[in-house]
Design an enzyme around this catalytic site. Sequence first.
Site, PDB file in Angstrom:
ATOM      1  N   ARG A  46      62.676  30.700 -52.279  1.00  0.00           N
ATOM      2  CA  ARG A  46      62.188  30.069 -51.042  1.00  0.00           C
ATOM      3  C   ARG A  46      62.061  31.130 -49.962  1.00  0.00           C
ATOM      4  O   ARG A  46      61.115  31.152 -49.185  1.00  0.00           O
ATOM      5  CB  ARG A  46      63.116  28.929 -50.589  1.00  0.00           C
ATOM      6  N   TYR A  98      39.650  19.359 -38.415  1.00  0.00           N
ATOM      7  CA  TYR A  98      40.055  18.837 -39.721  1.00  0.00           C
ATOM      8  C   TYR A  98      40.932  17.604 -39.486  1.00  0.00           C
ATOM      9  O   TYR A  98      41.842  17.633 -38.640  1.00  0.00           O
ATOM     10  CB  TYR A  98      40.841  19.911 -40.480  1.00  0.00           C
ATOM     11  N   ASP A 170      41.723  28.259 -37.233  1.00  0.00           N
ATOM     12  CA  ASP A 170      41.690  27.836 -38.632  1.00  0.00           C
ATOM     13  C   ASP A 170      40.407  28.425 -39.229  1.00  0.00           C
ATOM     14  O   ASP A 170      39.308  27.988 -38.905  1.00  0.00           O
ATOM     15  CB  ASP A 170      41.711  26.308 -38.693  1.00  0.00           C
ATOM     16  N   LYS A 195      40.800  26.125 -50.403  1.00  0.00           N
ATOM     17  CA  LYS A 195      39.336  26.089 -50.331  1.00  0.00           C
ATOM     18  C   LYS A 195      38.746  27.411 -50.830  1.00  0.00           C
ATOM     19  O   LYS A 195      38.988  27.767 -51.962  1.00  0.00           O
ATOM     20  CB  LYS A 195      38.927  25.738 -48.892  1.00  0.00           C
TER      21      LYS A 195
END
Length: 386
Positions: A46, A98, A170, A195
């Site tokens: 992590r 978005y 973004d 994406k």
Amino acid sequence: MKFETRAIHAGQGPDPTTGATIVPIYQTSTFTWDGLGEHRGYEYSRTGNPTRTALESCLASLEEGRYGLAFASGMAAVDAVLSALRPGDHVVAADDLYGGTYRILEKVYRPRQVSVSYVDGRDPEAFAQAIRPETRLAWIETPTNPLLHLVDIAAVAKICHARGVRVAVDNTFATPYLQRPLALGADIVVHSTTKYINGHSDVVGGAVVTSDPEIYAAAKFYQNAAGGTPSPFDVWLTLRGVKTLAVRMRQHCSNASRVAQYLAEHPRVECVHYPGLPSHPQHALAKRQMADFGGMVTLRLPGGRSEADLFLKSLRVFSLAESLGGVESLACYPVEMTHGAIPEEERVRRGITAGTIRLSVGIEDVDDLLADLGHALAAVGAGSAR
Ligand SMILES: *Cc1c(COP(=O)(O)O)cnc(C)c1O
């Protein structure tokens, strides 16, 4: 080194223990220490994992930033940036966001006393007017989703920095191949690597890139503290995908520009949004800010939902699906798919109507894509003639 070379080599030297040419999938949760206080830079996955480090370095290099952080999703990356906000802080966001970003701002951060103002991102002065003494962050996407409006990153950064406000971009739609927000003055870049960065529609992931040590330290702390980290296999797939980002983007752009031209001339299409069309109101800004115009094309059919449905059902190469940026072409209906979280009134105000269809133009042969769209538009024509 140039972009194409960095995509393949940045952060991806031969494996130090075996010489493996390709970064291995370090599928381990924990790392053995040599003694107390003595470990080899990794303790627990992590906190850090060598496969993840490779992707983080590569993305930082491509965005021309000093630091990269990979997350389990684009939304986890968005959250890592927003997590620095405190009760009483204010965000100015460009509208036409978005849907998930709008949702986390409204449903997660607003109840925590973070206020948000939405402005028309096409007008940099609108940011100046919306900034208050408690404004900490400006949030922009460009080109926007789904209407492909542009935000002038350099102009917004200048206005915001003069007032001590940081700017997050973004960059999912443009990718660093077409646009590098940090070089234009932004402080933070966020990606849904789901994406174009991964590009093969088989991983959900996200990233944050910055050159600011304070922003990096806060986001890195949150990455470990909240734990929204990606699996070694997912980051390995993303690293494999990003190697071909440049060649994929060139084909996406070339195909999308042919598709946009074809649709713009088609009598059954009401309008086409594509930054590469000279008719796009911000075409000049697109030429200045981006290396090319991207793979997303949005069209509006004159009819309502049933006509859109007929069009979408008639497509054979394009799949009706959410998401974007993969090698295969997708068509999406924002009203009921990606932008379903935005209230209807707000959606219509932004120009996302019942006839709006968003295309993620893939890298198939462009003639097959044009034939598919032509066939679906003919079906719509036949349907409305009945
Ligand atoms: C998909 C997307 C996100 C969210 O990313 P996930 O990987 O789905 O969590 C954020 N911003 C934009 C522009 C996106 O397209």
